[in-house]
Design a protein around this motif. Structure first.
Motif, PDB file in Angstrom:
ATOM      1  N   ASP A   1       2.634  40.086  -2.301  1.00  0.00           N
ATOM      2  CA  ASP A   1       2.709  38.580  -3.064  1.00  0.00           C
ATOM      3  C   ASP A   1       4.165  38.129  -3.153  1.00  0.00           C
ATOM      4  N   LEU A   2       4.907  39.148  -3.522  1.00  0.00           N
ATOM      5  CA  LEU A   2       6.348  38.602  -3.929  1.00  0.00           C
ATOM      6  C   LEU A   2       7.082  38.663  -2.936  1.00  0.00           C
ATOM      7  N   ALA A   3       6.687  39.282  -1.657  1.00  0.00           N
ATOM      8  CA  ALA A   3       7.182  39.163  -0.324  1.00  0.00           C
ATOM      9  C   ALA A   3       7.131  38.161   0.357  1.00  0.00           C
ATOM     10  N   ARG A   4       6.070  37.370  -0.098  1.00  0.00           N
ATOM     11  CA  ARG A   4       5.661  35.814   0.651  1.00  0.00           C
ATOM     12  C   ARG A   4       6.823  35.009   0.161  1.00  0.00           C
TER      13      ARG A   4
ATOM     14  N   GLY B   1       6.718  49.970 -13.291  1.00  0.00           N
ATOM     15  CA  GLY B   1       8.242  50.244 -13.556  1.00  0.00           C
ATOM     16  C   GLY B   1       9.100  49.230 -12.985  1.00  0.00           C
ATOM     17  N   GLY B   2       8.938  47.892 -13.009  1.00  0.00           N
ATOM     18  CA  GLY B   2       9.648  46.828 -12.648  1.00  0.00           C
ATOM     19  C   GLY B   2      10.423  46.421 -13.725  1.00  0.00           C
ATOM     20  N   ASN B   3      11.783  45.751 -13.211  1.00  0.00           N
ATOM     21  CA  ASN B   3      12.768  45.368 -14.224  1.00  0.00           C
ATOM     22  C   ASN B   3      12.923  43.749 -14.278  1.00  0.00           C
ATOM     23  N   PHE B   4      11.815  43.076 -14.433  1.00  0.00           N
ATOM     24  CA  PHE B   4      12.064  41.537 -14.621  1.00  0.00           C
ATOM     25  C   PHE B   4      12.643  41.525 -15.878  1.00  0.00           C
ATOM     26  N   ASP B   5      13.662  40.639 -15.877  1.00  0.00           N
ATOM     27  CA  ASP B   5      14.156  40.159 -17.166  1.00  0.00           C
ATOM     28  C   ASP B   5      13.371  38.799 -17.584  1.00  0.00           C
ATOM     29  N   LEU B   6      12.594  39.092 -18.765  1.00  0.00           N
ATOM     30  CA  LEU B   6      11.987  37.826 -19.152  1.00  0.00           C
ATOM     31  C   LEU B   6      12.443  36.613 -19.443  1.00  0.00           C
ATOM     32  N   SER B   7      13.807  36.590 -19.930  1.00  0.00           N
ATOM     33  CA  SER B   7      14.550  35.712 -20.353  1.00  0.00           C
ATOM     34  C   SER B   7      14.993  34.952 -19.126  1.00  0.00           C
ATOM     35  N   GLY B   8      15.043  35.521 -17.993  1.00  0.00           N
ATOM     36  CA  GLY B   8      15.252  34.856 -16.802  1.00  0.00           C
ATOM     37  C   GLY B   8      14.427  34.013 -16.063  1.00  0.00           C
ATOM     38  N   PHE B   9      13.222  34.031 -16.707  1.00  0.00           N
ATOM     39  CA  PHE B   9      12.166  33.156 -16.142  1.00  0.00           C
ATOM     40  C   PHE B   9      11.389  31.957 -17.178  1.00  0.00           C
TER      41      PHE B   9
ATOM     42  N   ALA C   1      20.055  32.987 -10.209  1.00  0.00           N
ATOM     43  CA  ALA C   1      20.054  34.038  -9.121  1.00  0.00           C
ATOM     44  C   ALA C   1      20.082  35.502  -9.665  1.00  0.00           C
ATOM     45  N   GLN C   2      18.847  35.962  -9.244  1.00  0.00           N
ATOM     46  CA  GLN C   2      18.578  37.243  -9.832  1.00  0.00           C
ATOM     47  C   GLN C   2      17.793  38.263  -8.882  1.00  0.00           C
ATOM     48  N   THR C   3      18.082  39.558  -9.074  1.00  0.00           N
ATOM     49  CA  THR C   3      17.394  40.550  -8.129  1.00  0.00           C
ATOM     50  C   THR C   3      16.478  41.384  -8.767  1.00  0.00           C
ATOM     51  N   VAL C   4      15.031  41.812  -8.683  1.00  0.00           N
ATOM     52  CA  VAL C   4      14.279  42.488  -9.196  1.00  0.00           C
ATOM     53  C   VAL C   4      13.801  43.748  -8.285  1.00  0.00           C
TER      54      VAL C   4
ATOM     55  N   ILE D   1      11.134  46.784  -7.581  1.00  0.00           N
ATOM     56  CA  ILE D   1       9.649  47.379  -8.092  1.00  0.00           C
ATOM     57  C   ILE D   1       9.321  48.429  -7.126  1.00  0.00           C
ATOM     58  N   LEU D   2       9.300  49.564  -7.457  1.00  0.00           N
ATOM     59  CA  LEU D   2       8.877  50.861  -6.601  1.00  0.00           C
ATOM     60  C   LEU D   2       9.520  50.713  -5.336  1.00  0.00           C
ATOM     61  N   GLY D   3      11.154  50.677  -5.722  1.00  0.00           N
ATOM     62  CA  GLY D   3      11.748  50.646  -4.431  1.00  0.00           C
ATOM     63  C   GLY D   3      11.908  49.598  -3.463  1.00  0.00           C
ATOM     64  N   ASN D   4      11.090  48.452  -3.996  1.00  0.00           N
ATOM     65  CA  ASN D   4      11.278  47.090  -3.052  1.00  0.00           C
ATOM     66  C   ASN D   4      12.134  46.273  -3.774  1.00  0.00           C
ATOM     67  N   THR D   5      13.053  45.430  -3.184  1.00  0.00           N
ATOM     68  CA  THR D   5      13.849  44.452  -4.229  1.00  0.00           C
ATOM     69  C   THR D   5      13.570  43.027  -3.612  1.00  0.00           C
ATOM     70  N   PHE D   6      13.502  42.151  -4.619  1.00  0.00           N
ATOM     71  CA  PHE D   6      13.106  40.816  -4.555  1.00  0.00           C
ATOM     72  C   PHE D   6      14.125  39.952  -5.033  1.00  0.00           C
ATOM     73  N   ALA D   7      14.668  39.115  -4.168  1.00  0.00           N
ATOM     74  CA  ALA D   7      15.895  38.212  -4.697  1.00  0.00           C
ATOM     75  C   ALA D   7      15.310  36.848  -5.173  1.00  0.00           C
ATOM     76  N   PHE D   8      15.802  36.169  -6.071  1.00  0.00           N
ATOM     77  CA  PHE D   8      15.466  34.845  -6.316  1.00  0.00           C
ATOM     78  C   PHE D   8      16.492  33.992  -6.745  1.00  0.00           C
TER      79      PHE D   8
END
Length: 322
Positions: free
Chosen positions: A28-31, A231-239, A261-264, A266-273
């Motif tokens: 879903d985050l890759a969508r 094991g994600g690394n979401f920074d809650l203050s960033g949302f 602008a940030q990068t998260v 999760i399990l070896g996958n990277t998601f840019a915002f």
């Protein structure tokens, strides 16, 4: 199990449920646009936060539906056969089901929910107050097929789906759920279902943007869950939480908006915002009585009775499987 989940199950020592969760999150985050399924709101913390939401002054659905169930309890009881099994899809706190159990002579109660720990705690509390009632919890995703306990196989079945949960589904998903529930419950079964109605947009906006910020914490908690379980690394203050009403689609939309602008990972996958980019976490569709009746009919149900509050804010329907 989806493709992502199958691959993750090989790479990480997850149980099946966590593998499916991981696969759904990554897919879903890759969508584009990004999204997360609202069914993952309801870990133990999310379930507790939602119960806090239900008593907020801005949040009208719970108290309005409770009023209908309380005021129309005798009418509901009159159309339900004695000795039936009550099957609650997405069982949460027992406040609403207690009203049905107090008015109707059910032989068994089958609460179905994805949050097993919360489900067990609620079932244990109910057993103390209804010692003669057979209670058979089922930890399952109620949006997918599941098997009812053997103990209720011979009983007439009555489904229970309170709240505005049906509105969380896309119309096609709502149709699929109603068809699935009809198949699970069987021919001639009945269903008591709560449906939120269209109303003033300001009332809707306030209900999903409460002044105390509980809905915001509820929305953000899904990121906490991803961090903890995957094991994600979401920074809650960033949302930040945002709810809007989409007039054209008759729905409230809940989003998590990236503040920067940030990068998260999760399990070896990277998601840019990008700054201002959204994760769409939930929809809550609002129905007219006519649109809901048409939806139920398309799924193989007949609306036997419908009840609303005096201000037509919310509705409760008694359905019969064709």
């Amino acid at each position: 199990m989806n493709v992502h989940a199958a691959a993750l199950a090989k790479a990480y020592p997850f149980d099946e449920a966590t593998s499916v969760f991981a696969g759904d999150v990554i897919g879903d985050l890759a969508r584009h646009p990004k999204r997360l399924s609202p069914k993952y709101f309801y870990d133990a913390t999310g379930s507790e936060l939602f119960e806090q939401i239900t008593v907020l002054p801005e949040y009208y659905p719970t108290r309005t539906e409770l009023g209908i169930l309380r005021d129309r309890g005798d009418g509901i009881a009159a159309i339900i056969p004695d000795g039936a099994a009550l099957v609650e899809f997405g069982a949460g706190a027992t406040t609403k089901v207690r009203l049905l159990l107090e008015h109707c002579e059910f032989a068994a109660y089958v609460p179905v929910d994805i949050s097993g720990d919360f489900l067990k705690a609620q079932a244990d509390g109910l057993r103390k107050d209804f010692p003669r009632l057979g209670i058979y919890p089922v930890a399952a995703d109620f949006t997918t097929p599941f098997t009812l306990p053997e103990a209720v196989a011979a009983m007439p079945k009555v489904g229970f789906f309170p709240g505005s949960t049906l509105g969380n589904f896309e119309p096609s998903e709502a149709l699929a759920f109603l068809r699935s529930a009809r198949k699970i419950l069987g021919h001639g079964a009945q269903m008591i279902i709560g449906v939120d109605l269209e109303k003033d947009e300001r009332v809707l906006y306030d209900a999903y943007n409460d002044a105390a910020g509980v809905t915001a914490r509820f929305n953000l908690n899904v990121l906490v869950r991803i961090n903890r379980e995957l094991g994600g690394n979401f920074d809650l203050s960033g949302f930040t939480h945002r709810s809007i009403y989409n007039r054209d689609r008759h729905r409230i939309e809940m989003h998590l908006i990236s503040r920067k602008a940030q990068t998260v990972r999760i399990l070896g996958n990277t998601f840019a915002f990008r700054p201002g980019e959204s994760i769409h976490t939930e929809n809550s569709y609002k129905y007219s009585l006519e649109r809901f009746t048409a939806l139920a009919r398309s799924a193989g149900w007949t609306v036997r009775e419908s009840w609303t509050d005096a201000n037509t804010m919310f509705s409760v329907h008694a359905l019969v499987a064709d």
